[in-house]
Design an enzyme around this catalytic site. Structure first.
Site, PDB file in Angstrom:
ATOM      1  N   PRO A 220      13.652 -40.601   4.423  1.00 15.32           N
ATOM      2  CA  PRO A 220      12.813 -40.582   3.218  1.00 15.32           C
ATOM      3  C   PRO A 220      11.832 -39.417   3.285  1.00 15.32           C
ATOM      4  CG  PRO A 220      12.847 -42.780   4.192  1.00 15.32           C
ATOM      5  CD  PRO A 220      13.563 -41.869   5.149  1.00 15.32           C
ATOM      6  N   GLY A 221      11.649 -38.750   2.165  1.00 17.50           N
ATOM      7  CA  GLY A 221      10.667 -37.681   2.096  1.00 17.50           C
ATOM      8  C   GLY A 221      11.170 -36.324   2.518  1.00 17.50           C
TER       9      GLY A 221
ATOM     10  N   HIS B 226      -2.521 -44.161  28.848  1.00 13.58           N
ATOM     11  CA  HIS B 226      -1.485 -43.325  28.221  1.00 13.58           C
ATOM     12  C   HIS B 226      -1.613 -41.876  28.688  1.00 13.58           C
ATOM     13  CE1 HIS B 226       0.271 -46.053  25.329  1.00 13.58           C
ATOM     14  NE2 HIS B 226      -0.862 -46.308  24.724  1.00 13.58           N
TER      15      HIS B 226
ATOM     16  N   THR C 227      15.562 -36.185  -3.521  1.00 14.20           N
ATOM     17  CA  THR C 227      15.335 -36.267  -4.957  1.00 14.20           C
ATOM     18  C   THR C 227      14.977 -34.889  -5.503  1.00 14.20           C
ATOM     19  OG1 THR C 227      14.458 -38.468  -4.566  1.00 14.20           O
ATOM     20  CG2 THR C 227      14.105 -37.539  -6.743  1.00 14.20           C
TER      21      THR C 227
ATOM     22  N   GLY D 240      19.616 -38.321   4.438  1.00 14.42           N
ATOM     23  CA  GLY D 240      18.387 -37.811   5.031  1.00 14.42           C
ATOM     24  C   GLY D 240      17.281 -38.840   5.026  1.00 14.42           C
TER      25      GLY D 240
ATOM     26  N   ASP E  50       2.831 -50.044  20.855  1.00 12.94           N
ATOM     27  CA  ASP E  50       3.492 -49.355  21.967  1.00 12.94           C
ATOM     28  C   ASP E  50       4.738 -50.111  22.380  1.00 12.94           C
ATOM     29  OD1 ASP E  50       1.330 -47.661  21.982  1.00 12.94           O
ATOM     30  OD2 ASP E  50       0.275 -48.759  23.561  1.00 12.94           O
TER      31      ASP E  50
ATOM     32  N   GLY F 128      13.236 -34.559   0.806  1.00 13.52           N
ATOM     33  CA  GLY F 128      13.446 -33.718  -0.372  1.00 13.52           C
ATOM     34  C   GLY F 128      14.774 -33.936  -1.069  1.00 13.52           C
TER      35      GLY F 128
ATOM     36  N   HIS G 146      -7.085 -48.338  28.064  1.00 11.68           N
ATOM     37  CA  HIS G 146      -5.747 -48.291  27.461  1.00 11.68           C
ATOM     38  C   HIS G 146      -5.358 -46.843  27.140  1.00 11.68           C
ATOM     39  CE1 HIS G 146      -2.477 -49.971  24.819  1.00 11.68           C
ATOM     40  NE2 HIS G 146      -2.594 -48.756  24.310  1.00 11.68           N
ATOM     41  N   GLU G 147      -6.242 -46.156  26.438  1.00  8.01           N
ATOM     42  CA  GLU G 147      -5.917 -44.784  26.039  1.00  8.01           C
ATOM     43  C   GLU G 147      -5.882 -43.854  27.252  1.00  8.01           C
ATOM     44  OE1 GLU G 147      -4.665 -44.337  23.255  1.00  8.01           O
ATOM     45  OE2 GLU G 147      -5.331 -46.197  22.296  1.00  8.01           O
TER      46      GLU G 147
END
Ligand code: ADP
Ligand code: ZN
Ligand code: MG
Length: 600
Positions: free
Chosen positions: A211-212, A434, A216, A209, A506, A214, A430-431
């Site tokens: 990382p993070g 998008h 552990t 899975g 990007d 669950g 730029h934004e």
């Protein structure tokens, strides 16, 4: 426009080395300082010492008026009658010297005799000087060896008093996975029952899975449910500077496990030792030894020995096949990123001990966080609590959480950063690029927010409404994703006729997507549905001579086409692009509603 890379592992190693280096330097300086101090003192002392013969002479001439002595010490301080300064003298034997003194006193000499109790402090300097260097060297060696793993290693969360308190209830979602693991808990609790029945219990379970997710946590929960010790170690800790130590660490780990059995051994990042054995370079050979030792240990304990080895990895394709054979990690469980319900459960668990305002709707947060892992969700709630505290709110409010989501995804808002008008314009286009492009791409999700307020390392950002959870992504969707990603760069080119470094992330993401399309998902018509990822050079050759070139061409074509399409779309809707960019320059931020209005 954002990027974050994980360098924590290298950092840890580096920190270790630095620590050793700094300590060594400090110690050397210290020793040198002490030695110099000692030499100086010694010189002074020499000027100021009375030899034993002189002392006896002076005493018999009646020239000594005061003797100061410390119990148990053969160093004295004497004061001569005609000399201002006290001198020190060393005597070979206290008793015979005292006899002489008593005789002199009896003869009528006036000698003031002072007996001082043994002072620890006065003993220390000479003690330190003689033993400190050795002690320090010893300490250093012990430290280095400890770091190298000759010492005690492997964190044991229990031993006597402390068992992990984590229970299955603390693990949200993952119901099916938990169900599979309940059996292991049962086995750890009552091994006899299973043995009597002749049942074979897996020795090893591999958790796959991101990382993070669950891994552990769930491993600890098994130990917690079964009420057995949890011994854990990370694969990267086995990788050693000194050859052979990795293997000895594995041996130690299992020695400990045998003592504590029934217990859980958890090996995190097992890919660090268990990656495919291929070449024969130095590091590889060392790795092989470690891996071989692990295999030996796992084959070694019988199924009656109640040790369950759990291992976690996020790169299953890297693992050596030998690890997956029967009797080793023959059971594999995938720990997925949580779906909508899973995310809601995780949010609920982690908000239990937090003051959340009434108006907060955890469902809608769960909806907005598709693709987030448990660790990221926990992090969001924690950040929200910090933000709420800073804002002096009574409870954690909705906008605190929204801010936390943005902080975790794009970074912290940096309103204070001064930005030139030119940069602002560039970011705005730029934004807007998008946002406009994705508006005209049917598979792309709606824009949630566009902003040119810098956040983290990004100069601005476009946030999309999150996808509902999807298992499969179509080729069309991936192609349009490329167009949306390159919309920023396309707008810069179109309007300012120049391009900037702002699109670097990007481009990085787009390249990755395009490469995956060709080499992982078999979406290239020319190359067909073949998995080219993680193949060795000789395996690649099986696909033909210049297969690398062909892959490169296909990736480039995907990117070129997407960039072309982004520019076409923007040319076609130039009016919208300009309007949105201008609005951004004025207001810095456009929300979902206002954004939609541009297209009515
Ligand atoms: P991994 O080992 O897969 O990298 P961890 O188990 O270390 O992930 O998860 C890190 C943290 O994230 C956990 O300590 C927990 O707070 C939170 N977390 C992750 N997954 C879950 C989950 N399913 N339920 C509750 N909390 C979770
Ligand atoms: Zn961008
Ligand atoms: Mg972990």
């Amino acid at each position: 426009m954002n990027s974050n890379k994980d360098k924590s592992k290298d950092k840890k190693e580096e920190e270790k080395l630095w620590l050793i280096l700094i300590l060594s330097v400090v110690l050397i300086v210290l020793i040198a300082g002490l030695l110099i101090f000692y030499m100086n003192n010694k010189e002074k002392e020499e000027e100021n010492t009375l030899s034993y013969t002189d002392l006896i002479k002076e005493l018999s001439y009646g020239n000594i008026e005061k003797i100061e002595m410390t119990v148990g010490s053969t160093t004295l301080k004497v004061k001569q009658k005609d000399v201002e300064e006290e001198k020190s003298a060393i005597i070979p034997n206290t008793e015979s010297f005292m006899e002489l003194v008593q005789q002199k006193v009896a003869e009528g000499n006036e000698i003031e005799l002072i007996q001082k109790p043994k002072s620890l402090l006065s003993q220390i300097p000479s003690f330190i000087i003689s033993f400190l260097p050795t002690a320090i060297m010893l300490a250093l060696f012990i430290m280095i060896f400890k770091m190298q793993g000759l010492g005690e290693k492997g964190k044991v969360y229990d031993d006597t008093e402390r068992k992990t308190k984590v229970k299955f209830d603390d693990v949200a979602g993952l119901d099916e996975e938990k169900e599979e693991l309940v059996e292991i808990v049962e086995f750890l609790k009552k091994p006899e029952k299973f043995v009597k029945m002749g049942a074979k219990i897996p020795k090893g379970v591999l958790l796959y899975g991101k990382p993070g997710t669950g891994k552990t946590l769930i491993a600890k929960a098994i130990a917690g449910e079964a009420d057995v010790p949890f011994i854990s170690m990370s694969g990267s800790e086995f990788i050693e500077m000194f050859a052979g130590l990795g293997a000895s660490r594995v041996r130690k780990l299992f020695e400990k496990a045998r003592k504590l059995a029934p217990c859980i051994v958890f090996i995190d990042e097992i890919d660090a030792i268990g990656s495919r054995r291929t070449s024969n370079s130095g590091a590889e050979t060392e790795n092989n030894q470690t891996l071989n030792q692990l295999l030996v240990e796992m084959d070694g304990f019988s199924s009656e020995e109640t040790i369950i080895v759990l291992a976690a990895t996020n790169r299953p394709e890297m693992l050596d096949k030998a690890l997956l054979r029967p009797g080793r990690f023959d059971r594999q469980i995938t720990i997925p990123t949580p779906d909508l319900n899973g995310r809601l459960d995780i949010l609920k668990i982690h908000s239990k001990d937090k003051r959340i305002a009434e108006d907060v709707n955890l469902e809608s947060i769960a909806e907005d966080t598709a693709g987030f892992t448990g660790a990221e969700l926990a992090n969001i709630l924690n950040e929200a609590a910090i933000i709420a505290t800073k804002r002096k709110h009574e409870d954690i409010e909705r906008d605190d959480i929204e801010e936390a989501v943005k902080k975790v995804t794009v970074g912290l808002e940096k309103r204070a950063r001064v930005i030139s008008e030119k940069d602002k314009k560039l970011t705005a286009y730029h934004e807007a690029g998008h946002a406009v492009v994705s508006k005209y791409l049917p598979t792309q999700t709606d824009v949630k927010e566009v902003s040119i307020i810098p956040r983290g390392v990004a100069g601005g950002y476009t946030m999309y409404k999150s996808d509902e959870d999807k298992y499969y992504i179509s080729k069309t969707e991936m192609k349009e994703k490329l167009v949306a990603l390159l919309g920023g760069r396309a707008a810069e080119k179109l309007v300012l006729d120049d391009i900037s470094t702002g699109a670097s992330n990007d481009i990085e993401v787009a390249t990755q997507v395009a490469r995956d399309m060709v080499t992982k998902y078999g979406m290239s018509d020319k190359l067909g549905p073949i998995d080219f990822q993680g193949k060795e050079p000789y395996e690649m050759q099986l696909f033909g001579e210049n297969i690398g070139d062909k892959i490169g061409q296909e990736v480039k074509e995907l990117i070129d086409n997407a960039y072309e399409e982004a520019q076409e779309l923007l040319k076609e809707h130039r009016d919208k692009l300009d309007k949105i960019a201008e609005t951004l320059l004025q207001k810095e931020k456009i929300n979902e509603e206002d954004f939609k209005k541009f297209f009515e």
